[in-house]
Design a protein around this motif. Structure first.
Motif, PDB file in Angstrom:
ATOM      1  N   THR A  63       0.864  -1.176   0.000  1.00 29.49           N
ATOM      2  CA  THR A  63       0.000   0.000   0.000  1.00 29.49           C
ATOM      3  C   THR A  63       0.902   1.228   0.000  1.00 29.49           C
ATOM      4  O   THR A  63       1.792   1.339   0.854  1.00 29.49           O
ATOM      5  CB  THR A  63      -0.899   0.029   1.257  1.00 29.49           C
ATOM      6  OG1 THR A  63      -1.687  -1.149   1.269  1.00 29.49           O
ATOM      7  CG2 THR A  63      -1.783   1.259   1.271  1.00 29.49           C
ATOM      8  N   VAL A  64       0.671   2.130  -0.937  1.00 25.75           N
ATOM      9  CA  VAL A  64       1.485   3.342  -1.037  1.00 25.75           C
ATOM     10  C   VAL A  64       0.620   4.546  -0.712  1.00 25.75           C
ATOM     11  O   VAL A  64      -0.448   4.736  -1.293  1.00 25.75           O
ATOM     12  CB  VAL A  64       2.113   3.483  -2.442  1.00 25.75           C
ATOM     13  CG1 VAL A  64       2.875   4.798  -2.563  1.00 25.75           C
ATOM     14  CG2 VAL A  64       3.044   2.308  -2.727  1.00 25.75           C
ATOM     15  N   ILE A  65       1.099   5.349   0.211  1.00 25.62           N
ATOM     16  CA  ILE A  65       0.467   6.623   0.555  1.00 25.62           C
ATOM     17  C   ILE A  65       1.406   7.715   0.068  1.00 25.62           C
ATOM     18  O   ILE A  65       2.590   7.724   0.423  1.00 25.62           O
ATOM     19  CB  ILE A  65       0.242   6.740   2.074  1.00 25.62           C
ATOM     20  CG1 ILE A  65      -0.672   5.617   2.547  1.00 25.62           C
ATOM     21  CG2 ILE A  65      -0.292   8.119   2.444  1.00 25.62           C
ATOM     22  CD1 ILE A  65      -0.746   5.461   4.042  1.00 25.62           C
ATOM     23  N   ARG A  66       0.893   8.597  -0.753  1.00 23.08           N
ATOM     24  CA  ARG A  66       1.724   9.661  -1.320  1.00 23.08           C
ATOM     25  C   ARG A  66       1.603  10.936  -0.485  1.00 23.08           C
ATOM     26  O   ARG A  66       0.508  11.354  -0.129  1.00 23.08           O
ATOM     27  CB  ARG A  66       1.312   9.955  -2.745  1.00 23.08           C
ATOM     28  CG  ARG A  66       1.455   8.741  -3.623  1.00 23.08           C
ATOM     29  CD  ARG A  66       1.973   9.075  -4.989  1.00 23.08           C
ATOM     30  NE  ARG A  66       2.012   7.889  -5.806  1.00 23.08           N
ATOM     31  CZ  ARG A  66       3.068   7.082  -5.891  1.00 23.08           C
ATOM     32  NH1 ARG A  66       4.143   7.342  -5.244  1.00 23.08           N
ATOM     33  NH2 ARG A  66       3.038   6.015  -6.652  1.00 23.08           N
ATOM     34  N   LEU A  67       2.740  11.536  -0.214  1.00 22.04           N
ATOM     35  CA  LEU A  67       2.763  12.818   0.478  1.00 22.04           C
ATOM     36  C   LEU A  67       2.386  13.929  -0.495  1.00 22.04           C
ATOM     37  O   LEU A  67       2.553  13.772  -1.710  1.00 22.04           O
ATOM     38  CB  LEU A  67       4.166  13.088   1.037  1.00 22.04           C
ATOM     39  CG  LEU A  67       4.630  12.178   2.163  1.00 22.04           C
ATOM     40  CD1 LEU A  67       6.090  12.428   2.480  1.00 22.04           C
ATOM     41  CD2 LEU A  67       3.776  12.388   3.395  1.00 22.04           C
ATOM     42  N   PRO A  68       1.915  15.065   0.008  1.00 19.19           N
ATOM     43  CA  PRO A  68       1.679  16.210  -0.871  1.00 19.19           C
ATOM     44  C   PRO A  68       2.979  16.623  -1.569  1.00 19.19           C
ATOM     45  O   PRO A  68       4.074  16.231  -1.150  1.00 19.19           O
ATOM     46  CB  PRO A  68       1.206  17.309   0.086  1.00 19.19           C
ATOM     47  CG  PRO A  68       0.710  16.588   1.287  1.00 19.19           C
ATOM     48  CD  PRO A  68       1.532  15.323   1.381  1.00 19.19           C
ATOM     49  N   ALA A  69       2.859  17.442  -2.596  1.00 18.32           N
ATOM     50  CA  ALA A  69       3.992  17.802  -3.457  1.00 18.32           C
ATOM     51  C   ALA A  69       5.232  18.248  -2.679  1.00 18.32           C
ATOM     52  O   ALA A  69       6.328  17.803  -2.954  1.00 18.32           O
ATOM     53  CB  ALA A  69       3.575  18.876  -4.444  1.00 18.32           C
ATOM     54  N   TYR A  70       5.124  19.136  -1.743  1.00 19.72           N
ATOM     55  CA  TYR A  70       6.287  19.531  -0.954  1.00 19.72           C
ATOM     56  C   TYR A  70       5.876  19.521   0.503  1.00 19.72           C
ATOM     57  O   TYR A  70       5.198  20.430   0.970  1.00 19.72           O
ATOM     58  CB  TYR A  70       6.806  20.914  -1.349  1.00 19.72           C
ATOM     59  CG  TYR A  70       8.057  21.275  -0.578  1.00 19.72           C
ATOM     60  CD1 TYR A  70       9.266  20.659  -0.875  1.00 19.72           C
ATOM     61  CD2 TYR A  70       8.006  22.166   0.469  1.00 19.72           C
ATOM     62  CE1 TYR A  70      10.410  20.953  -0.149  1.00 19.72           C
ATOM     63  CE2 TYR A  70       9.144  22.467   1.202  1.00 19.72           C
ATOM     64  CZ  TYR A  70      10.343  21.867   0.884  1.00 19.72           C
ATOM     65  OH  TYR A  70      11.469  22.144   1.606  1.00 19.72           O
ATOM     66  N   ALA A  71       6.259  18.476   1.217  1.00 20.17           N
ATOM     67  CA  ALA A  71       5.824  18.318   2.601  1.00 20.17           C
ATOM     68  C   ALA A  71       6.912  17.678   3.455  1.00 20.17           C
ATOM     69  O   ALA A  71       6.712  16.619   4.031  1.00 20.17           O
ATOM     70  CB  ALA A  71       4.553  17.493   2.638  1.00 20.17           C
ATOM     71  N   PRO A  72       8.094  18.300   3.557  1.00 21.46           N
ATOM     72  CA  PRO A  72       9.157  17.689   4.361  1.00 21.46           C
ATOM     73  C   PRO A  72       8.759  17.508   5.823  1.00 21.46           C
ATOM     74  O   PRO A  72       9.238  16.592   6.479  1.00 21.46           O
ATOM     75  CB  PRO A  72      10.323  18.659   4.222  1.00 21.46           C
ATOM     76  CG  PRO A  72       9.738  19.943   3.773  1.00 21.46           C
ATOM     77  CD  PRO A  72       8.496  19.595   3.006  1.00 21.46           C
ATOM     78  N   ASP A  73       7.837  18.349   6.325  1.00 24.10           N
ATOM     79  CA  ASP A  73       7.392  18.226   7.713  1.00 24.10           C
ATOM     80  C   ASP A  73       6.548  16.976   7.942  1.00 24.10           C
ATOM     81  O   ASP A  73       6.363  16.550   9.076  1.00 24.10           O
ATOM     82  CB  ASP A  73       6.627  19.473   8.147  1.00 24.10           C
ATOM     83  CG  ASP A  73       5.507  19.849   7.198  1.00 24.10           C
ATOM     84  OD1 ASP A  73       5.686  19.691   5.976  1.00 24.10           O
ATOM     85  OD2 ASP A  73       4.450  20.294   7.669  1.00 24.10           O
TER      86      ASP A  73
END
Length: 130
Positions: A63-73
């Motif tokens: 299962t892959v959950i993608r982070l928003p485009a720029y979300a290092p936090d």
């Protein structure tokens, strides 16, 4: 579980993991863990390619959950790399092989500190609790 790759800037040498490298790594992790894997991924080009989508779709245990485009936090890996760099600051290395040895040693130390790993996850607001 982790894997390092040395990049020596040789002509024709790939400098990063390919889709095949990532999938081979995940397949090995799955075989070793004997459990489903939930992967939280950023938007690196090899993570979001059509080829990677097809490879992921062929693995029902992944299962892959993608982070928003720029979300290092939101990315616990950022904490790992900050910790890694802090431990290598002001270190004189004798070459790329020596640097790789230091990185592997530091990753091994990180891997053995479950409270440290939990802290990287907690800093994102996520927890290991269901």
């Amino acid at each position: 579980m982790w894997r390092t790759r040395l990049h020596r800037a040789r002509k024709g040498e790939r400098g990063s993991f390919s889709e095949d490298d990532y999938i081979a790594f995940l397949d090995q992790a799955h075989q070793r863990l004997h459990a489903p894997i939930v992967l939280i991924w950023d938007n690196l080009n090899t993570h979001v390619s059509r080829r990677m989508h097809a490879l992921i779709s062929a693995r029902p245990w992944l299962t892959v959950i993608r982070l928003p485009a720029y979300a290092p936090d939101l990315n616990p890996t950022e904490g790992v790399w900050r910790w890694m760099k802090r431990g290598l600051t002001n270190t004189a290395v004798r070459g790329v092989d020596h640097l790789a040895q230091l990185v592997k040693r530091r990753l091994r130390a990180c891997q053995q500190q479950t409270d440290l790993l939990a802290g990287f996850l907690a800093s994102t607001g996520m927890t290991l609790e269901p």
